[in-house]
Design an enzyme around this catalytic site. Structure first.
Site, PDB file in Angstrom:
ATOM      1  N   SER B  67       0.836  -1.214   0.000  1.00  0.00           N
ATOM      2  CA  SER B  67       0.000   0.000   0.000  1.00  0.00           C
ATOM      3  C   SER B  67       0.872   1.267   0.000  1.00  0.00           C
ATOM      4  O   SER B  67       1.539   1.489  -1.003  1.00  0.00           O
ATOM      5  CB  SER B  67      -1.100   0.004   1.061  1.00  0.00           C
ATOM      6  OG  SER B  67      -2.040  -1.037   0.756  1.00  0.00           O
ATOM      7  N   HIS B  72       3.592  14.540   5.230  1.00  0.00           N
ATOM      8  CA  HIS B  72       3.374  15.922   4.809  1.00  0.00           C
ATOM      9  C   HIS B  72       3.669  16.813   6.019  1.00  0.00           C
ATOM     10  O   HIS B  72       3.121  16.571   7.096  1.00  0.00           O
ATOM     11  CB  HIS B  72       1.924  16.147   4.363  1.00  0.00           C
ATOM     12  CG  HIS B  72       1.408  15.145   3.371  1.00  0.00           C
ATOM     13  ND1 HIS B  72       1.957  14.975   2.123  1.00  0.00           N
ATOM     14  CD2 HIS B  72       0.384  14.254   3.436  1.00  0.00           C
ATOM     15  CE1 HIS B  72       1.281  14.032   1.457  1.00  0.00           C
ATOM     16  NE2 HIS B  72       0.320  13.575   2.244  1.00  0.00           N
ATOM     17  N   CYS B  87      -0.660  -3.804   4.045  1.00  0.00           N
ATOM     18  CA  CYS B  87      -1.370  -5.075   4.064  1.00  0.00           C
ATOM     19  C   CYS B  87      -0.331  -6.194   4.086  1.00  0.00           C
ATOM     20  O   CYS B  87       0.861  -5.956   3.980  1.00  0.00           O
ATOM     21  CB  CYS B  87      -2.273  -5.191   2.844  1.00  0.00           C
ATOM     22  SG  CYS B  87      -1.376  -5.193   1.289  1.00  0.00           S
TER      23      CYS B  87
END
Lengths: 118, 118
Positions: B67, B72, B87
């Site tokens: 994934s 940020h 996952c």
């Protein structure tokens, strides 16, 4: 990141889950969907990356000036996980969600909105 | 995506918020942190993208076979938003979180765990 007007949170993060509908497995199509989702939600792309798995599954993200959008598909579960995380007063993440619904035509949807950096 | 053993969910998504501490503004350092976070959480990189804003703020994303991880920064808010979405039965997202705490040394932390695709 510079987000213009000082709000009480840094950004809105939509945690989106689609089940059923069209499970798009075409990497070029996923790229085009990410770019268009960024556009309709009034975000600015800084770069896109897509990967197609063998035998199935596509994963991709678009880095935005306003944070990111990601799409990960699990065809074996009829499931697609999408995130739209956008900051800035001009961003319209729910317009991105509306566009994604048209593309994936999910039978079942769950959307969780998280205000980041409150 | 093919995730090995069939579990009741597709993946674990950690929504991580750091306030205070070190607000890292060096794009090369953020790249190295993303790559190391992927490694310590036993995930496999498929590509990294970083952008440094003017006058401040860094945004970055590492796409994973499992994934993604995103960082940020909002120096003007003393705030860093991190996501670890992984996952696969081998993934260890909390080990990634432990490593990130060492790098950013936040004064305040909030972590929300979301099971995706339940």
């Amino acid at each position: 990141m510079a987000t213009g007007r000082k709000t009480e949170y840094a950004g809105i993060h939509l945690i989106i889950e689609f089940w059923g509908g069209k499970i798009i497995e075409d990497a070029k199509k996923i790229r085009s969907i990410l770019i268009k989702t960024a556009k309709v939600s009034r975000n600015t792309s800084l770069g896109v990356k897509i990967h197609k798995f063998v035998p199935y599954g596509v994963t991709g993200f678009i880095l935005l000036a306003e944070s990111h959008i990601s799409i990960h598909t699990w065809p074996e579960r009829n499931y697609v996980a999408v995130d739209i995380f956008s900051c800035g007063r001009n961003s319209q993440p729910y317009k991105g969600l509306d566009y994604l619904k048209k593309e994936f035509q999910p039978e079942k949807i769950r959307v969780q909105e998280i205000k980041r950096g409150v």
